[in-house]
Design a protein around this motif. Sequence first.
Motif, short mmCIF file in Angstrom:
data_model
loop_
_atom_site.label_atom_id
_atom_site.label_comp_id
_atom_site.label_asym_id
_atom_site.label_seq_id
_atom_site.Cartn_x
_atom_site.Cartn_y
_atom_site.Cartn_z
N SER A 103 43.04 35.85 39.38
CA SER A 103 42.70 35.26 40.61
C SER A 103 42.55 35.95 41.94
CB SER A 103 43.54 33.77 40.81
OG SER A 103 43.09 33.27 42.06
N GLN A 104 41.38 36.18 42.54
CA GLN A 104 41.38 36.91 43.78
C GLN A 104 42.05 36.31 44.71
OE1 GLN A 104 40.61 38.04 47.44
NE2 GLN A 104 39.58 36.24 46.97
N SER A 105 42.05 34.90 44.96
CA SER A 105 42.58 34.31 46.23
C SER A 105 44.15 34.14 45.73
CB SER A 105 42.16 33.06 46.52
OG SER A 105 42.13 32.05 45.27
N THR A 108 43.54 29.43 43.55
CA THR A 108 42.44 28.35 42.90
C THR A 108 43.39 27.50 41.93
OG1 THR A 108 40.76 30.04 42.64
CG2 THR A 108 40.86 28.44 41.16
N VAL A 154 31.94 34.47 49.76
CA VAL A 154 32.36 33.59 48.88
C VAL A 154 32.05 34.39 47.39
CG1 VAL A 154 31.80 31.25 47.74
CG2 VAL A 154 32.03 31.57 50.25
C1 BG6 Z 1 35.10 29.95 43.06
C2 BG6 Z 1 34.46 31.14 43.73
O1 BG6 Z 1 34.99 28.73 43.42
O2 BG6 Z 1 36.27 30.38 42.45
C3 BG6 Z 1 34.32 32.32 43.12
O3 BG6 Z 1 33.29 30.76 44.46
C4 BG6 Z 1 35.24 32.78 42.47
O4 BG6 Z 1 33.38 33.35 43.69
C5 BG6 Z 1 36.31 31.70 41.73
O5 BG6 Z 1 35.15 33.62 41.42
C6 BG6 Z 1 37.74 31.89 41.20
O6 BG6 Z 1 38.43 32.26 42.46
P1 BG6 Z 1 39.82 33.14 42.40
O7 BG6 Z 1 40.22 33.22 43.78
O8 BG6 Z 1 40.79 32.42 41.56
O9 BG6 Z 1 39.47 34.42 41.76
#
Ligand code: BG6
Length: 369
Positions: A103-105, A108, A154
């Motif tokens: 997960s980037q963030s 999620t 995004v």
């Molecule tokens: C989505 C974003 O809702 O979440 C995507 O629009 C992203 O760009 C995906 O790849 C997963 O997010 P994360 O933060 O868990 O990597």
Amino acid sequence: DKGGWSSFMAKEVSEEPEAVAKTVLGRISGDDIVIPELEGMDELFSGIDRVIVLACGTAYYAGLVGKYAIEKWARIPVDVELAHEFRYRDPIVDAKTLVVSISQSGETMDTLMAVKEASRLGARTLSICNTQGSTIPRESDAVVYTHAGPEVAVASTKAFVAQITALYLLALHVGRIRGSLAPEVGAEAVEQLESLPEKIQWILDNEQERTEQLARWMADTRSVLFLGRHVGYPIALEGALKLKEISYIHAEGFAAGELKHGPIALIEPGQPVFVVVPSPRGSATMHAKVVSNIEEIRARGARVIAIAEQGDSAVLPHADEVLRIPLAAPLFEPLLAVVPLHIYAMGLATAKGLDVDQPRNLAKSVTVE
Ligand code: BG6
């Protein structure tokens, strides 16, 4: 701060070389990969008998690429699953299962809830994450941070290449511990990892303009298809997702081998198809098969844009456009082939006058299930 770029996405794509370099930094020791954060966990890595990768969106596609590397270098069976699907299917998981979330963030909700469920069922959990101190790493037994820097747009770009890089580092680290990685294979992988940033930079310097021009020509396109095989398959999926997300054009990615089992019916004159062509040096057979896929769709009028390595002349007679990527070992090609696809999606959305950083209906991090 966009630092002079027209959008955060443009800035972040330009930072893809750095995202890889910074993720590798401090994790190479001689010819080996050693991830300091995973010190003291050798027993865990020796004791697992399977890996389940969980993620959503772009991070899920990074996971699909990572499967090839983990299976090849660490010789552990890997399943990659959308986090929201995993949670609701009564998964079979135990203490010998390593669940790797991406997960980037780190926030999620779908991914977080899946990790919690995996922990509850007794799995060991490791998070690959770009955000220090976020929730998913805190809920996990271990974390390998990607160092892509803050990602604001995004649509994820530099985080994606950093995620694949981190998965490769993990695969090499675990392969060394389990004794499944021959030292010369590890040394070659280290060399490949170290040379990636300049190869990505080469694409930005030499193919960005042409790719953007191509995108401008295609601003009225209603549908774009993407084909790839092996590690090129998840890249086709990522190319399609990026286009959907920011340009609102219908796009689909397919495994090239699946073409004749259905998708070829979609091909009509003028249909644009991106094809990620594997290097002939990796597997001559796979290369030949993808070139023959190109011939098949071209014969039905498709407009083919091939992404192929420098010097691959076999694609020339069959493709309308060829976007070049530098030579790399086959497993490393996805980190290069995805770059023109990110540029293309961005170029097309820009040509349509859309806000590439804030696409409609989407949020950077989805904190509801
Ligand atoms: C989505 C974003 O809702 O979440 C995507 O629009 C992203 O760009 C995906 O790849 C997963 O997010 P994360 O933060 O868990 O990597």
